[in-house]
Design a protein around this motif. Sequence first.
Motif, mmCIF file in Angstrom:
data_model
loop_
_atom_site.group_PDB
_atom_site.id
_atom_site.type_symbol
_atom_site.label_atom_id
_atom_site.label_comp_id
_atom_site.label_asym_id
_atom_site.label_seq_id
_atom_site.Cartn_x
_atom_site.Cartn_y
_atom_site.Cartn_z
ATOM 1 N N TYR A 343 0.813 -1.216 0.000
ATOM 2 C CA TYR A 343 0.000 0.000 0.000
ATOM 3 C C TYR A 343 0.849 1.269 0.000
ATOM 4 C CZ TYR A 343 -3.817 -3.172 1.152
ATOM 5 O OH TYR A 343 -4.734 -4.192 1.131
ATOM 6 N N GLU A 346 -0.216 4.808 1.600
ATOM 7 C CA GLU A 346 -1.429 4.748 2.416
ATOM 8 C C GLU A 346 -1.243 3.968 3.711
ATOM 9 O OE1 GLU A 346 -5.206 4.434 -0.276
ATOM 10 O OE2 GLU A 346 -3.652 3.140 -1.139
ATOM 11 N N ILE A 347 -0.116 3.326 3.860
ATOM 12 C CA ILE A 347 0.033 2.343 4.916
ATOM 13 C C ILE A 347 -0.097 2.937 6.312
ATOM 14 C CG2 ILE A 347 2.563 2.478 4.993
ATOM 15 C CD1 ILE A 347 2.562 -0.545 5.463
ATOM 16 N N MET A 350 -3.755 3.473 7.109
ATOM 17 C CA MET A 350 -4.388 2.154 7.159
ATOM 18 C C MET A 350 -4.003 1.418 8.429
ATOM 19 S SD MET A 350 -3.993 0.986 3.166
ATOM 20 C CE MET A 350 -5.145 -0.363 3.235
#
Length: 454
Positions: A343, A346-347, A350
């Motif tokens: 990702y 975005e990690i 998230m």
Amino acid sequence: MKIVVLNGSPKGDDSVTLHYIKYIEKKFPQHVFTYLNVAHSIKKLENDLAFFGNVMESVKSSDGVIWAFPLYVCLVHSNYKRFIELIWERGAQDVFRDKYTASVATSIHFFDHTALSYIHSICDDLGMRYIDFFSAHMNDLTKETERSSLIFFAENFFESINKKIKTLRTYMPIEYNIGEYIPTEIKATVENKGQKIVIVTDSVDQTKNIGRMVERFRKLTQAELINISAIDIKGGCTGCIKCGFDNQCMYGKSDDIQMIYEKIRGFDIIVFAGAIKDRYLSARWKMFIDRSFFRTHQPLYTGKQIGYLISGHLSQNHNLREILQTTTEMDGANLVGILTDEYENEINEMMEDFAQNLVQFSVRHYIRPHTFLGIGGMKIFRDDIWGPLRFVFQGDHRYYKKHRFYDFPQKKYGMRMVNAILMTLTKIPPVKKTIRQNIKSSMTIPHKNVLKNK
């Protein structure tokens, strides 16, 4: 024809799987078989480069290679996994390229397909010419029909080599293009609401993505950390089955395994973390997982919330994802999610949502209804522990009786009586006609009653 057998059993020559190959050898005496006990000799393969070179030379000079292995927790034994890692670590892939190959596995058919898929994908990654697999129940060699199938499997393998047939590639190469994970500052920790959280990992190396993911998640959740690379593990599972009687491992208290597993079971939320190495996690992780077998076939994390932090292309590795879900369901737990560094940007956000979900599900004691992976797998264990494996796995038998795992349909006497009455009634033509006309609507009656009463 020269055939090299790569034996994946830690038992070496005492392997059940190897007897299937010995039977093939007996039926095809015109071929020369060389047996390499690579799982049994893993320490020597790691420490003796000349010995490893001799094994590679045997493979190089062969006409065909057979991967022979028993199943260990949905995959191959950790020593076999380590042997596969050594092939890449020492740049020996070209030794296997274009070699004709097949696999022979033994098990009770509990997720044998995931182990076979793993070996098949490794063969494809090595550029081998994969012909076929033969997946046998442990005792199939005693059955004439299964021996006939084994002979045909071998005939086809040898004929394919002679004809130099073209083989199909099933698994495409994994594309490694994940960037560096950069953790962002944590503005506020996630409230754990009284839930105890632990991260179990094989790496805390801050120069790698997985180490940085683990550290940020630890700070975010204030979780306890267990590094399995730092604990004392005397060796992998030996397959001795001594634990079957009373769940006591042959290693006893000589290393940290049983103590660590009992410690992990004391947490409400368990997050496993690791980097993908070839098509699985590391051999160290596999050794740790294999050693959980002192619990034999009993759920290990009943009622727990499970999450994974994975570094690597899990989206290109469905087989591994299936194994992770399977083991979670078989352990009676709930898989909240798997967060990977695929990702990238975005990690961080998230990760915060992931952590909050873990806590929320834990507070509510939520266990998602299990799928075929957990339900079907448990039925295989149920039947075999009730039957042929009861003597060996007496600990399982006691556990299954206590927790009412023996839910055979033939024990449901009310259901049997209703079926007998209804089946008798359908022999009367007018009744049969009426039932057929109303069977679709009758299926929803219990559900309508629930909606009406709620």
